[in-house]
Scaffold this active site. Structure first.
Site, PDB file in Angstrom:
ATOM      1  N   HIS A   1       3.201 -74.247-109.930  1.00  0.00           N
ATOM      2  CA  HIS A   1       4.286 -73.976-108.975  1.00  0.00           C
ATOM      3  C   HIS A   1       3.783 -73.349-107.674  1.00  0.00           C
ATOM      4  CE1 HIS A   1       7.483 -73.989-112.435  1.00  0.00           C
ATOM      5  NE2 HIS A   1       7.086 -75.201-112.091  1.00  0.00           N
TER       6      HIS A   1
ATOM      7  N   GLU B   1      11.961 -62.893-126.855  1.00  0.00           N
ATOM      8  CA  GLU B   1      13.120 -63.624-127.389  1.00  0.00           C
ATOM      9  C   GLU B   1      12.786 -65.105-127.415  1.00  0.00           C
ATOM     10  OE1 GLU B   1      15.925 -62.358-124.491  1.00  0.00           O
ATOM     11  OE2 GLU B   1      14.902 -63.446-122.899  1.00  0.00           O
TER      12      GLU B   1
HETATM   13  N1  APR Z   1       6.240 -60.646-122.541  1.00  0.00           N
HETATM   14  C1  APR Z   1       6.490 -61.956-122.745  1.00  0.00           C
HETATM   15  N2  APR Z   1       7.620 -62.562-122.321  1.00  0.00           N
HETATM   16  C2  APR Z   1       8.519 -61.811-121.658  1.00  0.00           C
HETATM   17  C3  APR Z   1       8.330 -60.431-121.406  1.00  0.00           C
HETATM   18  C4  APR Z   1       7.125 -59.834-121.887  1.00  0.00           C
HETATM   19  N3  APR Z   1       6.845 -58.549-121.712  1.00  0.00           N
HETATM   20  N4  APR Z   1       9.414 -59.978-120.725  1.00  0.00           N
HETATM   21  C5  APR Z   1      10.243 -61.023-120.572  1.00  0.00           C
HETATM   22  N5  APR Z   1       9.720 -62.143-121.138  1.00  0.00           N
HETATM   23  C6  APR Z   1      10.274 -63.490-121.209  1.00  0.00           C
HETATM   24  C7  APR Z   1      11.782 -63.586-121.262  1.00  0.00           C
HETATM   25  O1  APR Z   1      12.225 -63.463-122.603  1.00  0.00           O
HETATM   26  C8  APR Z   1      12.026 -64.974-120.697  1.00  0.00           C
HETATM   27  O2  APR Z   1      12.083 -65.935-121.733  1.00  0.00           O
HETATM   28  O3  APR Z   1       9.903 -64.176-120.045  1.00  0.00           O
HETATM   29  C9  APR Z   1      10.811 -65.254-119.838  1.00  0.00           C
HETATM   30  C10 APR Z   1      11.089 -65.310-118.351  1.00  0.00           C
HETATM   31  O4  APR Z   1      11.913 -66.410-118.085  1.00  0.00           O
HETATM   32  P1  APR Z   1      12.310 -66.836-116.599  1.00  0.00           P
HETATM   33  O5  APR Z   1      12.797 -65.648-115.856  1.00  0.00           O
HETATM   34  O6  APR Z   1      13.221 -68.006-116.704  1.00  0.00           O
HETATM   35  O7  APR Z   1      10.906 -67.222-115.949  1.00  0.00           O
HETATM   36  P2  APR Z   1      10.090 -68.584-116.091  1.00  0.00           P
HETATM   37  O8  APR Z   1      10.392 -69.259-117.383  1.00  0.00           O
HETATM   38  O9  APR Z   1       8.677 -68.296-115.771  1.00  0.00           O
HETATM   39  O10 APR Z   1      10.714 -69.442-114.916  1.00  0.00           O
HETATM   40  C11 APR Z   1      10.199 -70.734-114.673  1.00  0.00           C
HETATM   41  O11 APR Z   1      11.588 -70.912-112.749  1.00  0.00           O
HETATM   42  O12 APR Z   1      12.565 -69.989-110.871  1.00  0.00           O
HETATM   43  C12 APR Z   1      11.535 -70.746-111.346  1.00  0.00           C
HETATM   44  O13 APR Z   1       9.579 -71.349-110.253  1.00  0.00           O
HETATM   45  C13 APR Z   1      10.147 -70.295-110.986  1.00  0.00           C
HETATM   46  O14 APR Z   1       8.096 -70.541-112.249  1.00  0.00           O
HETATM   47  C14 APR Z   1       9.451 -70.141-112.314  1.00  0.00           C
HETATM   48  C15 APR Z   1      10.258 -71.056-113.212  1.00  0.00           C
END
Ligand code: APR
Length: 238
Positions: A114, A211
């Site tokens: 990304h 989760e």
């Molecule tokens: N360790 C592991 N996972 C974690 C932790 C932690 N300490 N804290 C939170 N999480 C998890 C949450 O449970 C959630 O499932 O990280 C995940 C974050 O999800 P999103 O906020 O949706 O982020 P992501 O999946 O990386 O988003 C994907 O969306 O907006 C776009 O381009 C952006 O790359 C990003 C893409």
């Protein structure tokens, strides 16, 4: 204590998301207090937003740069770099994150599908490579221009644009016998499909996070917990 066995013939593909950087103090996107709770994607992360209001787009990514500069790799980034040091070219890391915490922890065989916060590129796709740029811009007038005259934009894949390095990613997934996915909600494609591609190729699939993600049913093992607590010591390399 959960454990994941890595045999001498295994090739490991790791996909990470915002969750792996959460313990470094960088907010995720979809948590209640996450980035998308404070901003609308359509205002800061689409080609249309860039055309309509580049100043707002740069304000958003300048704030991300500022936060990224202060953050340090955590135990999860370090555990993956150590696993790579052990496995060499049997390891490949694909991150959806635009921060540079993986490389600062020592990861080398990685791609940022990304984009990268610390780079900018020409808005005109004129063919010039992205440049290193960690500037925190205070206003649009400070943002430079490419030699061709186009304005510099963040080297970020906006929603609706094609992710980077997809050929290499597909090739690495096809060779992988183990896929490990860390800290991503499974809501953004094509990354959310990787686990299905890996399963089709017969690979084991492990998810690590506090989760279950939306695509949890595609994993052969779900390790519930924070990445910084679960990843160190998770892998048993034979
Ligand atoms: N360790 C592991 N996972 C974690 C932790 C932690 N300490 N804290 C939170 N999480 C998890 C949450 O449970 C959630 O499932 O990280 C995940 C974050 O999800 P999103 O906020 O949706 O982020 P992501 O999946 O990386 O988003 C994907 O969306 O907006 C776009 O381009 C952006 O790359 C990003 C893409």
């Amino acid at each position: 204590m959960a454990s994941v066995l890595i045999a001498p013939h295994d090739r490991v593909f790791v996909l990470t998301g915002a969750g792996i950087s959460a313990e470094s103090g960088l907010p995720t996107f979809r948590a209640e207090d996450g980035l998308w709770a404070g901003y609308r994607v359509e205002d800061v992360c689409t080609p249309d937003a860039w055309r309509r209001n580049p100043a707002e787009v740069w304000a958003f990514y300048s704030a991300r740069r500022k936060a990224g500069l202060k953050a340090e790799p955590n135990a999860a980034h370090i555990a993956l770099a150590e696993l790579e040091a052990c496995l060499g070219d049997r390891f490949f890391l694909c991150t959806q994150n635009v921060d540079d915490l993986h490389e600062r922890a020592g990861s080398v065989r990685l791609v940022h599908m990304h984009g990268e916060l610390a780079k900018s590129r020409c808005e005109r796709e004129c063919g010039r490579a992205p440049i290193e740029d960690r500037t925190v811009y205070r206003n649009l007038a400070e943002v430079g221009r490419c030699a061709c005259g186009g304005r510099l934009r963040p080297h970020i894949v906006f929603f609706g644009e094609v992710p980077l390095e997809m050929e290499r990613i597909q090739d690495e997934i096809a060779q992988a016998t183990l896929m490990v996915v860390v800290g991503t909600s499974g809501s953004v494609y094509p990354a959310a499909s990787f686990v299905h591609w890996a399963r089709q190729g017969g690979a084991r699939t492990v998810y690590v996070g506090p989760e279950p993600p939306l695509n949890a049913s595609a994993f052969t093992q779900v390790v519930v917990g924070k990445a910084g607590e679960m990843l160190p010591g998770l892998f048993q390399v034979e």
